[in-house]
Design an enzyme around this catalytic site. Structure first.
Site: not given
Length: 656
Positions: A329, A532
């Protein structure tokens, strides 16, 4: 799904578990195989052997610098002109909002990607780049793309065939911009709706997530004869089941990233729970042709997932037989040892991460990799394995023979077929929570309708995060239909529809000059877009302003209907009596008029909750695994699988 009593007792202890190190022994639990018809066609044995031979021949010709370049992924605004060629960069990505600087059109995107590709093809071995983007509910970074409901809505619809078609439509609109790699779907089995990425998950139950995740993957990756695949190509657009593993199951307050609480936090679950609840969607994805998986920012029992050699290598690659590549990521390798970059890179690569989403300082990463290999801390055989996996995917995408996709796909953007598909998805995602006195469906001949709330007439709000920008963008910058425009189109020609963002309709008068009273008033309660960990939130209650909007409509309308736009269930227990009807509409995307299709009875309510709906904040986290035996006031307000249909009475809500 049935569970043994002993297992449920184990689950009830999950979120207070101590931080013991991961077990040294492997629990020999065989994961359940989800029955599905979403297997992706694979190339024949002869072609497969030919591709593997080409990979080995190419790998044998590569220098260490060329191999490390393939393991490097750079954010498109950070790559300097000429550096793709100079450093043999293997991949470029656009993050949220990473559209071209010139203009946000399909043609500009295509030209941008093609420019990067030309630099890659100017290298000695002419290995094409692989360009990736987060197209998590349609190609959200592209202005005027078809934006579908976020996954939480698709989970409520629970229609694998529909989800597969959405995957295909998204792939086509991505190829229109030159991009063959989608960082989706999220296949987290979300256990805590306070998580800011809850809406990216299909639900809290394993089988549902496995079914819809593999359906979406098939839609992205499956080729048809009309796609005119090149020899050896077996994937249409590369999908990325993510984030491996633990997202949505971490402990509140365990994140060490900025102000995040759950996102990028620490998961404290036994391996039995990991295998029975969280891992099956990944196994299903691998069996269905997944060739890329993204590692999670999360930790398991204190060890960052990017350092979990056991899970990445032994479980995912060896046990599951995953032969694609693992991508990190965003700058996630760096988190393993925040004060020691070298050790972080060595640990992560040796643990099984094949490509590093750098995303900025790629030169430092490349030099660090060279030093680690030269020092013997990363074996060159490990580098070879990573590059072999990356090249295998590039061959499967047909990039060596056709580095840029056919421009014919530019005609698919907001095509009639895609818009109708999106509108169907909106209709099927709606969950009717309450319908007292058969308030819905509304008559199209109703004289006066009021509509209130900012979310009623803003495509940006109804689309949520990952739309035009990482955190989403308030406003009507995308083409589409709003809830208000849908109501106006669906209502009869003689119906008076009035709108007020603030819910003040005092300026509207009837024919005698008296204050106008609506026959029905819609209140659209909407979360501001987020993404997020920015969306991690302890309090999911409606605000005073939102409650005031409902009470104000109560005074100006005979019947009140609340439409909730949200990325997760919200706590509405106190406000529930204030309206005759409540509808969970999630984050529907650009085709908000699909909501009106159901409100006026042209289509039925079919959506069912894919998450347990909390009665209070104090219950959180609550889900089918930790609250299956709870009753009365300890149970959810609405259980997993709940959803009314027209003609069915609303249940009595027990006061607590």
């Amino acid at each position: 799904m049935k569970h043994s009593l002993s297992f449920l007792l184990l689950i009830s202890l999950l979120f207070s578990a101590c931080g013991a190190p991961p077990p040294a022994t492997v629990i020999p639990t065989k994961l359940p195989v989800v029955a599905t018809e979403t297997s992706v066609p694979v190339m024949d044995t002869e072609t497969s052997q030919s591709v593997e031979k080409q990979i080995e021949e190419l790998l044998a010709r590569m220098t260490l610098e060329e191999k490390i370049g393939q393991m490097t992924q750079v954010e498109k605004n950070s790559i300097k002109p000429g550096d793709i060629t100079k450093y043999y960069i293997g991949s470029i990505l656009s993050g949220g909002g990473g559209y071209p600087t010139a203009e946000n059109t399909a043609q500009a995107w295509y030209a941008m990607v093609e420019g990067f590709q030309k630099e890659a093809l100017a290298t000695r071995l002419q290995i094409p780049i692989l360009y990736g983007v987060d197209a998590v509910h349609g190609h959200g970074n592209l202005r005027n793309a078809t934006i579908f409901p976020h996954n939480i809505g698709l989970g409520a619809a629970n229609n694998p065939e529909l989800v597969e078609k959405i995957g295909r439509a998204t792939a086509e609109e991505m190829l229109a911009t030159g991009i063959p790699w989608n960082f989706a779907p999220v296949v987290a089995v979300v256990q805590d709706v306070r998580w800011g990425r809850t809406y990216e998950g299909y639900g809290e139950e394993t089988e549902l997530v496995s079914s819809l995740g593999t359906a979406y993957l098939k839609g992205l990756q499956s080729l048809t004869a009309e796609d005119n695949p090149v020899p050896g190509q077996s994937i249409f657009v590369l999908g990325t089941p993510k984030h491996f593993i633990g997202d949505g199951a971490t402990i509140w307050g365990s994140s060490r990233t900025e102000n995040y609480q759950l996102d990028q936090g620490n998961m404290q679950v036994p391996e039995e729970f990991l295998r029975q609840i969280l891992l099956p969607p990944y196994q299903s994805a691998v069996e269905s042709g997944a060739m890329n998986i993204m590692a999670s920012f999360s930790s398991w029992k204190g060890t960052k997932m990017h350092a979990q050699q056991y899970l990445l290598n032994e479980v995912l690659k060896d046990e599951f037989g995953f032969n694609g590549f693992i991508v990190s990521d965003w700058q996630a390798m760096d988190q393993i040892y925040p004060d020691d970059y070298y050790a972080s890179i060595v640990t992560s690569v040796n643990a099984g991460v094949d490509m590093n989403m750098v995303p900025y300082d790629y030169v430092t990463f490349i030099e660090t990799m060279k030093s680690a290999v030269n020092n013997g801390d990363i074996p060159e055989s490990r580098v070879d394995e990573a590059v072999r996996r990356i090249l295998r995917v590039k061959f499967a995408l047909g990039l060596f023979e056709r580095p840029m996709p056919d421009t014919k796909y530019q005609g698919t953007i907001r095509s009639r077929e895609h818009l109708e598909l999106a509108r169907q998805a909106v209709r099927e995602s709606l969950v009717l929570l309450k319908n007292e006195n058969d308030a819905l469906p509304l008559s199209k001949d109703m004289p006066v309708i009021f509509v209130a709330g900012v979310g009623a007439h803003e495509i940006g709000v109804q689309s949520g995060g990952w739309t035009l920008e990482w955190q989403g963008k308030v406003g009507n910058d995308n083409e589409g239909t709003t809830i208000l425009s849908g109501i106006r189109s669906a209502a009869g020609s003689d119906t008076r529809v009035e709108y007020s963002r603030e819910g003040d309709f005092s300026e509207f008068k009837d024919s005698t000059g008296n204050p106008l009273i609506a026959d029905a008033g819609f209140v659209v309660i909407a979360e501001k877009p987020y993404a997020e960990g920015v969306g991690d939130q302890a309090d999911l209650s409606l605000s005073q302003a939102e409650t005031k909007l409902i009470t104000a409509m109560r005074e100006q309308s005979q019947t009140v209907i609340v439409i909730l736009l949200s990325g997760r269930p919200r706590v509405i227990t106190e406000q529930l009596p204030l309206a005759e009807a409540w509808v969970a509409a999630w984050l529907p995307g650009t085709e908000g008029a699909g909501i009106a299709d159901v409100l006026f009875g042209d289509f039925p309510f079919t959506g069912k909750l894919s998450f347990s709906w909390p009665r209070s904040n104090e219950q959180l986290p609550i889900n089918i695994y930790n609250a299956s035996d709870k009753t009365g006031c300890e149970a959810p307000l609405f259980p997993f699988g709940y959803g009314l249909e027209y003609g069915h009475p609303s249940p009595e809500i027990e006061p607590c």
